[in-house]
Motif scaffolding. Structure first.
Motif, PDB file in Angstrom:
ATOM      1  N   GLN A 118      32.738  23.522   0.699  1.00 47.35           N
ATOM      2  CA  GLN A 118      31.470  24.227   0.884  1.00 47.35           C
ATOM      3  C   GLN A 118      31.519  25.050   2.167  1.00 47.35           C
ATOM      4  N   LEU A 119      31.250  26.333   2.042  1.00 46.55           N
ATOM      5  CA  LEU A 119      31.037  27.213   3.188  1.00 46.55           C
ATOM      6  C   LEU A 119      29.588  27.682   3.159  1.00 46.55           C
ATOM      7  N   ARG A 175      33.053  27.175  -6.306  1.00 44.91           N
ATOM      8  CA  ARG A 175      33.659  26.805  -5.019  1.00 44.91           C
ATOM      9  C   ARG A 175      35.162  26.545  -5.175  1.00 44.91           C
ATOM     10  N   LEU A 176      35.854  26.582  -4.046  1.00 49.75           N
ATOM     11  CA  LEU A 176      37.284  26.291  -4.013  1.00 49.75           C
ATOM     12  C   LEU A 176      37.523  24.796  -4.115  1.00 49.75           C
ATOM     13  N   ILE A 235      44.402  28.680 -10.128  1.00 53.51           N
ATOM     14  CA  ILE A 235      43.629  29.182 -11.267  1.00 53.51           C
ATOM     15  C   ILE A 235      42.306  29.690 -10.724  1.00 53.51           C
ATOM     16  N   PRO A 236      42.028  30.993 -10.832  1.00 57.65           N
ATOM     17  CA  PRO A 236      40.833  31.562 -10.190  1.00 57.65           C
ATOM     18  C   PRO A 236      39.506  30.987 -10.681  1.00 57.65           C
ATOM     19  N   ASN A 237      39.422  30.656 -11.957  1.00 55.84           N
ATOM     20  CA  ASN A 237      38.180  30.109 -12.520  1.00 55.84           C
ATOM     21  C   ASN A 237      38.562  29.092 -13.580  1.00 55.84           C
ATOM     22  N   GLY A 238      38.532  27.812 -13.195  1.00 51.69           N
ATOM     23  CA  GLY A 238      39.066  26.833 -14.120  1.00 51.69           C
ATOM     24  C   GLY A 238      38.375  25.489 -14.074  1.00 51.69           C
ATOM     25  N   CYS A 264      37.381  27.380  -8.433  1.00 54.94           N
ATOM     26  CA  CYS A 264      38.551  28.153  -8.037  1.00 54.94           C
ATOM     27  C   CYS A 264      39.603  27.135  -7.605  1.00 54.94           C
ATOM     28  N   LEU A 265      40.636  26.969  -8.407  1.00 54.98           N
ATOM     29  CA  LEU A 265      41.564  25.854  -8.233  1.00 54.98           C
ATOM     30  C   LEU A 265      42.813  26.259  -7.454  1.00 54.98           C
ATOM     31  N   TYR A 266      43.022  25.608  -6.319  1.00 56.70           N
ATOM     32  CA  TYR A 266      44.318  25.623  -5.648  1.00 56.70           C
ATOM     33  C   TYR A 266      44.917  24.250  -5.919  1.00 56.70           C
TER      34      TYR A 266
END
Length: 450
Positions: A386-387, A54-55, A20-23, A11-13
């Motif tokens: 990581q959470l 993961r973000l 991009i939610p899934n990239g 999940c890209l910020y």
């Protein structure tokens, strides 16, 4: 050997306004080579790393720190003092700093910063009981592979001059200026993708002479380096400037030639609205240090007001003996909480805090073109977060908000200049156990516990 790395299922910020939610994101030769959605073809790479949903964010940028202070964390005799009481209690301990203890404390601080999602940090080292201490910091950064913006701090006023520190940690004007020239010549790299840069950083308006303030500004102009200091941090500073200089701290800052695009200041808690507007017009940036300010109980900058008025605001961990940690993730979370507590629930979002921790810190260091974001061509500095499963359970709708609302978050992978320095939550430095053992020995010696 190829230095190509592909991070997938992330999940890209990437930057404010670019998510991009899934990239995937492709890193090559220390740069961001490209990115896209998982529905589009990804390039070939020497290594493929799955983020597992993961973000991923740009590496955070620490805009204010005092790394040597992790040798005196949570030091019992001063933990409940005011800022000036705290400084007076610790200066005698810090007077024993040497090259080894500065190397060890810097190595530990940089490793801790990596675990908290930071890929670039400055350090404000202004205590110089012995020469070449900043050289030791730069050696630690290079041993780790950490992107480091060293600042040559200084103090000229000791107790006998009406200041706070003992004579042994202050220096003459000539020594400070000569060493500043030496460090810039040896270590400052102005080139794109630099791993080491140098700035000039007199400690504070009340700890250095007017000559050092003015000459540092002139030197920074000659060498095209940045300037940093504490400003408007405490009411006592306001009293001092009025008594000694007949003006406010900001007015003295301006009078000394510091109100320029190359300056960033730490804290900036007690300016007037007009003063904020004047520095914003000149391009001065500021670093908020929420945890340290709250721990000492001395107030904290209104970051969103500074931003609204045009000052670019970064975040800093500040002193490792006041904050007692080096997690920029925790600073971002506390900045979010403090901003909302101060100005209401509509005043600040997690994206605002993340922007301060990335773009804002990069602006403070004058490095916004290359770090603090992951647009194509940026430095390959990123974090896979990581959470714990229990902490993130139910957080399904907005991973960026979840990053700072759910806790604790730590780096699963931290990548600097395309190199993995934290892997699956663990630092990759092979000599860390030895450094920690030696660090404890140095801390015990400094605190007279042996």
């Amino acid at each position: 050997m190829s230095t190509s790395l592909l991070v997938t299922y992330a999940c890209l910020y990437l930057d404010r306004g670019l998510e991009i939610p899934n990239g995937w994101i492709h890193l090559e030769n220390g740069r961001v080579a490209g990115y896209g959605a998982m529905t589009t073809p990804a390039p070939q790479a020497a290594r493929v790393l799955s983020a597992g949903g993961r973000l991923v964010t740009p590496g955070m940028v620490n805009a204010h720190h005092h790394m040597y202070q992790n040798l005196t964390r949570a030091y019992a005799p001063v933990v409940n003092g005011t800022l000036f009481e705290w400084l007076q209690g610790l200066y005698p301990l810090w007077a024993t700093l040497d090259e080894e203890s500065v190397y060890l404390s810097s190595y530990v601080a940089m490793t801790e910063l990596l675990l908290g999602g930071c890929t670039t940090s400055m350090d404000h080292h202004y205590v110089h009981p012995r020469p070449r201490l900043i050289d030791a910091q730069i050696r630690a950064a290079r041993d780790i592979g950490f992107r480091f913006h060293a600042t040559r701090g200084s103090m000229t006023r000791s107790v006998k001059d009406g200041g706070l520190p003992p004579d042994s940690v202050v220096q003459s004007e000539d020594v400070i200026l000569e060493d500043s020239e030496r460090l810039i010549g040896l270590f400052h790299d102005p080139n794109p993708g630099a791993m080491t840069r140098v700035a000039l950083a007199p400690c504070s308006l009340f700890s250095v002479s007017e000559t050092i303030m003015k000459e540092s500004a002139l030197m920074a102009e000659r060498h095209d380096v940045r300037l940093h200091t504490h400003l408007a941090e405490d009411h006592d500073e306001d009293v001092y400037c009025r008594e000694v200089y007949g003006c406010t701290p900001t007015e003295y800052f301006e009078r000394s030639g510091w109100a320029s695009h190359r300056s960033w200041v730490a804290h900036y808690i007690y300016p007037t609205g007009d003063e904020i507007d004047r520095l914003a017009h000149k391009g001065v940036c500021a670093a908020q240090c929420p945890c340290s300010n709250m721990m000492i109980g001395g107030g904290s900058a209104d970051a969103m007001d500074l931003r609204r008025r045009g000052i670019k605001v970064g975040l800093g961990c500040d002193g490792s003996a006041s904050t007692d940690h080096a997690s920029l993730w925790l600073e971002a979370r506390m900045a979010l909480l403090l901003g909302r507590y101060r100005n209401g629930p509509h005043s600040m979002t997690a994206r605002d805090a993340l922007d301060m921790a990335t773009r804002g810190g990069a602006a403070c260091l004058g490095w916004e073109d290359e770090i603090g974001h992951l647009r194509k061509g940026a430095c390959a500095d990123l974090v896979v977060w990581q959470l714990p499963a229990v902490s993130r359970a139910g957080a399904l709708s907005d991973p960026v908000e979840a990053l700072l609302r759910c806790a604790p978050a730590t780096a699963w992978y931290t990548i600097v200049n395309g190199r993995i320095l934290v892997s699956e939550g663990q630092p990759c430095q092979s000599g860390l156990e030895t450094v920690l053992r030696d660090h404890e020995r140095a801390a015990r010696r400094m605190q007279k516990l042996d």
